[in-house]
Write an enzyme that holds these catalytic residues in place. Sequence first.
Site, PDB file in Angstrom:
ATOM      1  N   LYS A 119      14.304  24.028  37.113  1.00 17.15           N
ATOM      2  CA  LYS A 119      15.085  23.353  36.053  1.00 17.15           C
ATOM      3  C   LYS A 119      14.329  23.021  35.092  1.00 17.15           C
ATOM      4  CE  LYS A 119      18.792  21.285  38.877  1.00 17.15           C
ATOM      5  NZ  LYS A 119      19.408  19.904  39.160  1.00 17.15           N
ATOM      6  N   LYS A 201      24.906  35.095  44.742  1.00 17.16           N
ATOM      7  CA  LYS A 201      25.675  34.069  45.355  1.00 17.16           C
ATOM      8  C   LYS A 201      26.874  33.514  44.272  1.00 17.16           C
ATOM      9  CE  LYS A 201      24.428  29.383  46.062  1.00 17.16           C
ATOM     10  NZ  LYS A 201      23.639  28.344  46.486  1.00 17.16           N
ATOM     11  N   LYS A 204      29.177  28.347  40.234  1.00 20.01           N
ATOM     12  CA  LYS A 204      30.320  27.904  39.257  1.00 20.01           C
ATOM     13  C   LYS A 204      29.386  27.798  37.936  1.00 20.01           C
ATOM     14  CE  LYS A 204      28.249  23.176  40.108  1.00 20.01           C
ATOM     15  NZ  LYS A 204      28.615  22.269  41.125  1.00 20.01           N
TER      16      LYS A 204
END
Length: 337
Positions: A119, A201, A204
Amino acid sequence: MENTVQETKKRALSCIQPTGVPTLGNYLGALRNWVSMQDEFDCAFAVADLHAVTVKQEPAKLRTQISEMFALLLAIGLDPEKSLLFVQSQVPAHAQLGWLLACQTQFGELSRMTQFKDKSARHADNINAGLFSYPALMAADILLYQPDYVPVGEDQKQHCELTRDLAIRFNNRYSPTFTVPEPYIMKTGARVRSLQDPTKKMSKSDENQNAFVSMKDDKDTILRKFRRAVTDSEACVRYAEGKDGVNNLMEIYSAVTGKSMEQIEVEFDGRGYGDFKTAVGEAVAAELAPIQERYAVLMGDKAQLEALMKQGAERASYVANKTLSKVMKKMGFVIAR
Ligand code: TRP
């Protein structure tokens, strides 16, 4: 607690961030299992909104997303009469214990967290202290409720390990206080992959909208996305190595209908992928439709939704505050009476 059987139940806790609409993958891989865990365990489930602000959030959007996630958890069948269901920021004990645990967590431990490294690379302009100390807050989310199990995906296992280390450290330094929880990797959860690149995977945040099905997609959208799903040139519905696209569709179909791979192979024997993809799309749309209906009703009554949040927060606070005051006493704080 109505009877002694319930008192001996193991406890489980999990949380989800209110960032975006969950995908079919989130649903079949995790959320749906939360629903079925409710009878076997004493469960607590929360919308982890304090975690969401470790990256920049637009206030109006965050506010909507918190309500939407809470409504969605109700819509899938989490039952506030069976489980604790609440919004994290409405239970101040999370932030309070988060601070106390941050003071027990070493800089080196937090620096090793792979999610922090990822991140901070993705949000290089906002590597804030919250992003860094996030695992201490997550440990607080967990330890406040003394769960035995924490149902999470692979990506959260490292944070669960740190939570265990913190619980053990605290118990040794002061005295036994926290249950040391175990990550609970779902046995039944489907591992749903991208419809466009089945080696990845389903996510979204995929820039290709056709790669994922959102829990809010309508039937036409779902059917279209499955029709466009990547398969192979064999034109045979069978579960086999090297058939990642077809395997993924079969897994989705199996998760939704309860049919085994063999049953699916028989059902589509001699039929092409067109029929199969339509059947998968229909089955997924039928699974999501009642959830979407309940969701619409819940979102249509803001007053009731807020009342449910408030009730959930009060019930959760009762449990959380007991743990928090134990911790504070042991650490030497003077408790206001
Ligand atoms: N960190 C988790 C995620 O990003 C969400 C989360 C917050 C969580 N607190 C938790 C998960 C406690 C399990 C238990 O997905």
